[in-house]
Design a protein around this motif. Structure first.
Motif, PDB file in Angstrom:
ATOM      1  N   TYR A  37       8.874  -0.368   3.742  1.00  0.00           N
ATOM      2  CA  TYR A  37       7.548  -0.987   3.701  1.00  0.00           C
ATOM      3  C   TYR A  37       7.379  -1.962   4.870  1.00  0.00           C
ATOM      4  O   TYR A  37       6.368  -1.923   5.578  1.00  0.00           O
ATOM      5  CB  TYR A  37       7.346  -1.713   2.366  1.00  0.00           C
ATOM      6  N   LEU A  38       8.364  -2.817   5.097  1.00  0.00           N
ATOM      7  CA  LEU A  38       8.276  -3.785   6.191  1.00  0.00           C
ATOM      8  C   LEU A  38       8.220  -3.085   7.547  1.00  0.00           C
ATOM      9  O   LEU A  38       7.479  -3.515   8.438  1.00  0.00           O
ATOM     10  CB  LEU A  38       9.456  -4.763   6.127  1.00  0.00           C
ATOM     11  N   GLY A  44       2.057  -1.287  12.140  1.00  0.00           N
ATOM     12  CA  GLY A  44       0.604  -1.302  12.158  1.00  0.00           C
ATOM     13  C   GLY A  44      -0.097  -0.663  10.974  1.00  0.00           C
ATOM     14  O   GLY A  44      -1.326  -0.631  10.922  1.00  0.00           O
ATOM     15  N   LYS A  45       0.662  -0.157  10.025  1.00  0.00           N
ATOM     16  CA  LYS A  45       0.024   0.458   8.845  1.00  0.00           C
ATOM     17  C   LYS A  45      -0.510  -0.612   7.902  1.00  0.00           C
ATOM     18  O   LYS A  45       0.074  -1.684   7.770  1.00  0.00           O
ATOM     19  CB  LYS A  45       1.011   1.334   8.094  1.00  0.00           C
ATOM     20  N   LYS A  46      -1.611  -0.281   7.258  1.00  0.00           N
ATOM     21  CA  LYS A  46      -2.144  -1.159   6.217  1.00  0.00           C
ATOM     22  C   LYS A  46      -1.228  -1.069   5.002  1.00  0.00           C
ATOM     23  O   LYS A  46      -0.499  -0.090   4.825  1.00  0.00           O
ATOM     24  CB  LYS A  46      -3.561  -0.735   5.838  1.00  0.00           C
ATOM     25  N   GLU A  53       2.761   6.185   1.796  1.00  0.00           N
ATOM     26  CA  GLU A  53       3.831   6.905   2.497  1.00  0.00           C
ATOM     27  C   GLU A  53       5.148   6.798   1.739  1.00  0.00           C
ATOM     28  O   GLU A  53       5.909   7.766   1.651  1.00  0.00           O
ATOM     29  CB  GLU A  53       3.986   6.363   3.922  1.00  0.00           C
ATOM     30  N   ILE A  54       5.422   5.640   1.177  1.00  0.00           N
ATOM     31  CA  ILE A  54       6.634   5.467   0.361  1.00  0.00           C
ATOM     32  C   ILE A  54       6.575   6.346  -0.873  1.00  0.00           C
ATOM     33  O   ILE A  54       7.573   6.961  -1.261  1.00  0.00           O
ATOM     34  CB  ILE A  54       6.821   3.978  -0.005  1.00  0.00           C
ATOM     35  N   LEU A  55       5.392   6.458  -1.471  1.00  0.00           N
ATOM     36  CA  LEU A  55       5.237   7.300  -2.663  1.00  0.00           C
ATOM     37  C   LEU A  55       5.506   8.777  -2.362  1.00  0.00           C
ATOM     38  O   LEU A  55       5.939   9.519  -3.240  1.00  0.00           O
ATOM     39  CB  LEU A  55       3.841   7.125  -3.268  1.00  0.00           C
ATOM     40  N   GLU A  56       5.267   9.195  -1.120  1.00  0.00           N
ATOM     41  CA  GLU A  56       5.583  10.578  -0.747  1.00  0.00           C
ATOM     42  C   GLU A  56       7.096  10.808  -0.799  1.00  0.00           C
ATOM     43  O   GLU A  56       7.549  11.894  -1.151  1.00  0.00           O
ATOM     44  CB  GLU A  56       5.040  10.886   0.641  1.00  0.00           C
ATOM     45  N   PHE A  63       2.280   3.763  -8.024  1.00  0.00           N
ATOM     46  CA  PHE A  63       1.809   2.847  -6.991  1.00  0.00           C
ATOM     47  C   PHE A  63       2.157   1.405  -7.348  1.00  0.00           C
ATOM     48  O   PHE A  63       2.694   0.656  -6.530  1.00  0.00           O
ATOM     49  CB  PHE A  63       0.298   3.010  -6.812  1.00  0.00           C
ATOM     50  N   ASP A  64       1.865   1.010  -8.579  1.00  0.00           N
ATOM     51  CA  ASP A  64       2.131  -0.369  -9.008  1.00  0.00           C
ATOM     52  C   ASP A  64       3.625  -0.691  -9.033  1.00  0.00           C
ATOM     53  O   ASP A  64       4.005  -1.838  -8.812  1.00  0.00           O
ATOM     54  CB  ASP A  64       1.520  -0.647 -10.385  1.00  0.00           C
ATOM     55  N   THR A  65       4.457   0.299  -9.306  1.00  0.00           N
ATOM     56  CA  THR A  65       5.902   0.081  -9.292  1.00  0.00           C
ATOM     57  C   THR A  65       6.370  -0.237  -7.879  1.00  0.00           C
ATOM     58  O   THR A  65       7.142  -1.183  -7.671  1.00  0.00           O
ATOM     59  CB  THR A  65       6.642   1.320  -9.830  1.00  0.00           C
TER      60      THR A  65
END
Length: 87
Positions: A37-38, A44-46, A53-56, A63-65
Motif C-alpha cells: 500500500y505504501l 502516485g496512486k490514490k 490493486e491489493i484486493l486483486e 475492502f474494509d479489511t
C-alpha cells in the motif's frame, strides 16, 4: 517465501523459524499488504486505487479489511525500530 521482515530478523533466523513453523503467516501477510500500500501510494496512486490493486492480489479479503490492515499495522520503520544485528 522470502524474508519480508529483514529489518527485524536475519534471513538465516527467519528461515530457521519458518522451518520450525514459528512464524505467524497472517501477521506477515499484513506487513506485506501495508508495504505494498505504501509503495503504491508513493507511486502516485490514490488510496482507493491502491486498495483495489491489493484486493486483486488477495481476493479473499474485503475492502474494509484491507483498510483496517493499512491503518492499524505498524511497520518497524514506522516506529523507528531496526535491529542492531541486522542493520
Amino acid at each position: 517465501m522470502s524474508n519480508p521482515i529483514r529489518q527485524i530478523l536475519s534471513d538465516d533466523l527467519y528461515n530457521q523459524l519458518e522451518r520450525l513453523n514459528l512464524i505467524n503467516k497472517k501477521v506477515l501477510r499484513d506487513f506485506q499488504i501495508k508495504r505494498k500500500y505504501l509503495d503504491l501510494r508513493s507511486g502516485g496512486k490514490k488510496s482507493a486505487e491502491a486498495i483495489e490493486e491489493i484486493l486483486e492480489a488477495y481476493p479473499y479479503l474485503q475492502f474494509d479489511t484491507v483498510r483496517k490492515i493499512i491503518y492499524s499495522v505498524k511497520l518497524p520503520e514506522e516506529i523507528g525500530w531496526v535491529s542492531q544485528s541486522v542493520a
